[in-house]
Design an enzyme around this catalytic site. Structure first.
Site, PDB file in Angstrom:
ATOM      1  N   ARG A 142      42.839  32.481  37.501  1.00 44.96           N
ATOM      2  CA  ARG A 142      42.240  32.214  38.808  1.00 44.96           C
ATOM      3  C   ARG A 142      42.609  30.819  39.320  1.00 44.96           C
ATOM      4  NH1 ARG A 142      40.274  31.402  43.000  1.00 44.96           N
ATOM      5  NH2 ARG A 142      38.178  31.857  43.752  1.00 44.96           N
ATOM      6  N   ARG A 150      34.445  35.298  35.799  1.00 42.77           N
ATOM      7  CA  ARG A 150      34.513  33.843  35.584  1.00 42.77           C
ATOM      8  C   ARG A 150      33.924  33.320  34.287  1.00 42.77           C
ATOM      9  NH1 ARG A 150      31.791  33.003  41.134  1.00 42.77           N
ATOM     10  NH2 ARG A 150      31.072  35.009  40.353  1.00 42.77           N
ATOM     11  N   ASP A 167      37.289  44.430  44.361  1.00 42.75           N
ATOM     12  CA  ASP A 167      35.998  44.094  44.948  1.00 42.75           C
ATOM     13  C   ASP A 167      35.543  45.245  45.833  1.00 42.75           C
ATOM     14  OD1 ASP A 167      34.248  41.467  45.013  1.00 42.75           O
ATOM     15  OD2 ASP A 167      34.013  42.482  46.938  1.00 42.75           O
ATOM     16  N   ARG A 226      30.711  43.417  35.892  1.00 43.35           N
ATOM     17  CA  ARG A 226      31.399  42.163  36.225  1.00 43.35           C
ATOM     18  C   ARG A 226      32.004  41.521  34.973  1.00 43.35           C
ATOM     19  NH1 ARG A 226      29.518  40.966  41.613  1.00 43.35           N
ATOM     20  NH2 ARG A 226      31.138  39.413  41.678  1.00 43.35           N
ATOM     21  N   TYR A 253      27.043  44.695  54.232  1.00 40.24           N
ATOM     22  CA  TYR A 253      28.011  43.598  54.316  1.00 40.24           C
ATOM     23  C   TYR A 253      28.741  43.568  55.653  1.00 40.24           C
ATOM     24  CZ  TYR A 253      27.788  41.430  49.779  1.00 40.24           C
ATOM     25  OH  TYR A 253      27.379  40.696  48.712  1.00 40.24           O
TER      26      TYR A 253
HETATM   27  O1  CP3 Z   1      33.048  44.419  37.155  1.00 41.26           O
HETATM   28  C1  CP3 Z   1      34.156  43.841  37.150  1.00 41.26           C
HETATM   29  O2  CP3 Z   1      34.447  42.977  36.332  1.00 41.26           O
HETATM   30  C2  CP3 Z   1      35.192  44.298  38.148  1.00 41.26           C
HETATM   31  C3  CP3 Z   1      35.347  43.459  39.280  1.00 41.26           C
HETATM   32  C4  CP3 Z   1      34.272  43.349  40.350  1.00 41.26           C
HETATM   33  C5  CP3 Z   1      34.216  42.227  41.201  1.00 41.26           C
HETATM   34  N1  CP3 Z   1      33.307  42.466  42.177  1.00 41.26           N
HETATM   35  C6  CP3 Z   1      35.033  41.007  41.049  1.00 41.26           C
HETATM   36  C7  CP3 Z   1      34.596  39.758  41.675  1.00 41.26           C
HETATM   37  C8  CP3 Z   1      33.303  44.259  40.801  1.00 41.26           C
HETATM   38  C9  CP3 Z   1      32.892  45.604  40.210  1.00 41.26           C
HETATM   39  C10 CP3 Z   1      32.715  43.697  41.961  1.00 41.26           C
HETATM   40  C11 CP3 Z   1      31.687  44.395  42.762  1.00 41.26           C
HETATM   41  C12 CP3 Z   1      30.975  43.672  43.807  1.00 41.26           C
HETATM   42  N2  CP3 Z   1      31.492  42.745  44.688  1.00 41.26           N
HETATM   43  C13 CP3 Z   1      29.623  43.905  44.153  1.00 41.26           C
HETATM   44  C14 CP3 Z   1      28.728  44.926  43.535  1.00 41.26           C
HETATM   45  C15 CP3 Z   1      28.282  44.550  42.169  1.00 41.26           C
HETATM   46  C16 CP3 Z   1      27.160  43.585  42.112  1.00 41.26           C
HETATM   47  O3  CP3 Z   1      27.293  42.616  41.347  1.00 41.26           O
HETATM   48  O4  CP3 Z   1      26.129  43.830  42.731  1.00 41.26           O
HETATM   49  C17 CP3 Z   1      29.318  43.027  45.211  1.00 41.26           C
HETATM   50  C18 CP3 Z   1      27.977  42.885  45.888  1.00 41.26           C
HETATM   51  C19 CP3 Z   1      30.513  42.322  45.552  1.00 41.26           C
HETATM   52  C20 CP3 Z   1      30.712  41.336  46.635  1.00 41.26           C
HETATM   53  C21 CP3 Z   1      31.086  40.005  46.102  1.00 41.26           C
HETATM   54  N3  CP3 Z   1      32.311  39.661  45.561  1.00 41.26           N
HETATM   55  C22 CP3 Z   1      30.297  38.838  46.084  1.00 41.26           C
HETATM   56  C23 CP3 Z   1      28.870  38.763  46.597  1.00 41.26           C
HETATM   57  C24 CP3 Z   1      31.066  37.824  45.531  1.00 41.26           C
HETATM   58  C25 CP3 Z   1      30.689  36.374  45.453  1.00 41.26           C
HETATM   59  C26 CP3 Z   1      29.662  36.144  44.450  1.00 41.26           C
HETATM   60  C27 CP3 Z   1      30.282  36.119  43.123  1.00 41.26           C
HETATM   61  O5  CP3 Z   1      29.852  36.866  42.234  1.00 41.26           O
HETATM   62  O6  CP3 Z   1      31.207  35.334  42.996  1.00 41.26           O
HETATM   63  C28 CP3 Z   1      32.309  38.375  45.164  1.00 41.26           C
HETATM   64  C29 CP3 Z   1      33.441  37.700  44.500  1.00 41.26           C
HETATM   65  C30 CP3 Z   1      33.917  38.259  43.207  1.00 41.26           C
HETATM   66  N4  CP3 Z   1      34.104  39.585  42.954  1.00 41.26           N
HETATM   67  C31 CP3 Z   1      34.310  37.532  42.056  1.00 41.26           C
HETATM   68  C32 CP3 Z   1      34.736  38.454  41.103  1.00 41.26           C
HETATM   69  C33 CP3 Z   1      35.292  38.183  39.743  1.00 41.26           C
HETATM   70  C34 CP3 Z   1      34.332  36.033  41.930  1.00 41.26           C
HETATM   71  C35 CP3 Z   1      35.562  35.544  42.592  1.00 41.26           C
HETATM   72  C36 CP3 Z   1      36.096  34.263  42.009  1.00 41.26           C
HETATM   73  O7  CP3 Z   1      36.810  34.310  40.996  1.00 41.26           O
HETATM   74  O8  CP3 Z   1      35.837  33.221  42.594  1.00 41.26           O
END
Ligand code: CP3
Length: 356
Positions: free
Chosen positions: A39, A30, A75, A26, A152
């Site tokens: 964003r 943010r 994502d 990740r 999911y």
């Molecule tokens: O690693 C990276 O930087 C690449 C981008 C990436 C995102 N999501 C961007 C994101 C990756 C590899 C993911 C994977 C992801 N997404 C997973 C598996 C990894 C893990 O952490 O277990 C899961 C479970 C998700 C589903 C998801 N997406 C959730 C639960 C959320 C909300 C919670 C949160 O972390 O905000 C997201 C949103 C998300 N995905 C954001 C980002 C940067 C935040 C969005 C924002 O800017 O508001």
């Protein structure tokens, strides 16, 4: 185009490296003010679906933090969306599927997505990022593991008790298996397309692997990861040095079954911070590389503490090749980027003495 830094690719294949490579799950996100600035002008899904924006935030941690790889900004939930489920990003609440999967009809209605059409935005973001990086570091592609994606699709969102998905697997295992088959097939095509588009390595995120009993993990999760990996390898053709793209598998919360996990087909296994790398290496290090595993919350601490904990991770793996440094799970949004730089610089410098 030749890569100037291919450390992560070599480490994933347990080949010699001058130092331990590091990237951060990740990392495109943010905690970076530069990410928040982009964003502020676009919603999350628009960013995912606009290759120029996705590429910009993908490269930010390479420029700002100095990580050894760029994971494509996207994502795991774009796959169910491409299969026809309606995805909404609720500010503050995270992603939500408004009509989760309940019945056989819901499963039958799902499409078999064509990545070159339905997920073209990801493939375009990868090729653009590769071009922009100009060989500085490899691009990491990724997808969710079938089990985590099914969770999911059935829960509709994150969950504490996972009641809906447990009701499905225990009440109607045939339906769960037919859905897992569909997801596996779609994900294999998707990851293969990411590799074609320019991803030099891919990671499979199994965030919810740890909510199952060991037996159910094997039946509903591990088996499909095995299928997924063998299908990706089959689609890539016979393993030649050129095309044998490394695959990392992250089964979060799985502490048992290490011996089985080394047979899953992945080149590297990513582990969380509740495991000791030394023990994991002793069990599976003869067969796979190991990624991990600093506790993400260590990054809240002072630089001297961060360095001490990072040193423990390096020492726990020990001397030799086959280690990719990472956190045990994703970086948290309120971490100070300065601390992340401390970690990355420290690992780059200190890990040299572990490779001779
Ligand atoms: O690693 C990276 O930087 C690449 C981008 C990436 C995102 N999501 C961007 C994101 C990756 C590899 C993911 C994977 C992801 N997404 C997973 C598996 C990894 C893990 O952490 O277990 C899961 C479970 C998700 C589903 C998801 N997406 C959730 C639960 C959320 C909300 C919670 C949160 O972390 O905000 C997201 C949103 C998300 N995905 C954001 C980002 C940067 C935040 C969005 C924002 O800017 O508001």
């Amino acid at each position: 185009m030749k890569l100037q830094n291919d450390l992560i690719l070599r480490a994933a294949k347990r080949l010699p490296t001058e130092r331990t490579p590091i990237w951060i799950m990740r990392q495109a996100g943010r905690y970076l003010p530069e990410y928040r600035a982009v964003r502020a002008k676009h919603d999350f899904l628009t960013m995912c679906k606009t290759p120029e924006l996705a590429s910009e935030v993908t490269i930010q941690p390479v420029d700002i933090i100095g990580v050894d790889a760029a994971i494509i900004f996207s994502d795991i939930l774009v796959i169910p969306e491409a299969m026809g489920m309606h995805l909404e990003m609720n500010e503050g609440k995270g992603p939500v599927f408004t009509s989760p999967i309940k019945t056989k009809d819901d499963v039958l209605k799902l499409k078999d997505p064509d990545p070159s059409k339905d997920l073209k935005f990801v493939l375009d973001a990868i090729s653009l990022t590769k071009k922009e990086l100009n060989g500085r570091v490899p691009v990491i592609g990724f997808a969710g593991a079938p089990w985590t994606i099914l969770t999911y699709m059935v829960e509709g969102q994150g969950s504490k008790s996972f009641s809906k998905v447990k009701k499905l697997v225990y009440g109607n295992p045939e339906l769960a298996h037919s859905l897992l088959e569909k997801i596996t097939k779609a994900t294999a095509a998707y990851l293969s397309a990411q590799i074609e588009a320019g991803a030099s390595i891919v990671q499979i995120f199994d965030t919810w692997a740890g909510i199952l009993s060991p037996r159910d993990y094997q039946v509903f999760a591990m088996r499909y990861v095995q299928q997924l990996i063998s299908e990706i390898k089959r689609l890539q053709g016979p393993a030649s040095t050129e095309k044998d793209t490394p695959i990392i598998y992250f089964p979060k919360g799985v502490h048992y079954l290490m011996h089985e996990l080394k047979e899953v087909g992945a080149d590297a296994i990513s582990v969380d911070w509740t495991l000791e790398l030394e023990k994991v290496r002793r069990k599976i290090g003869d067969k796979v590389a190991i990624q991990g595993n600093l506790d993400p919350t260590v990054l809240y601490a002072e630089p001297s503490f961060i360095k001490r904990e990072a040193r423990k991770v390096l020492e726990s793996f020990g001397k030799g090749h086959g280690h990719i440094f990472n956190l045990g799970h994703g970086i948290l949004p309120d971490i100070d980027p300065a601390n992340v730089k401390v970690l990355v610089n420290y690992v780059k410098e200190e890990s040299k003495s572990f490779h001779h």
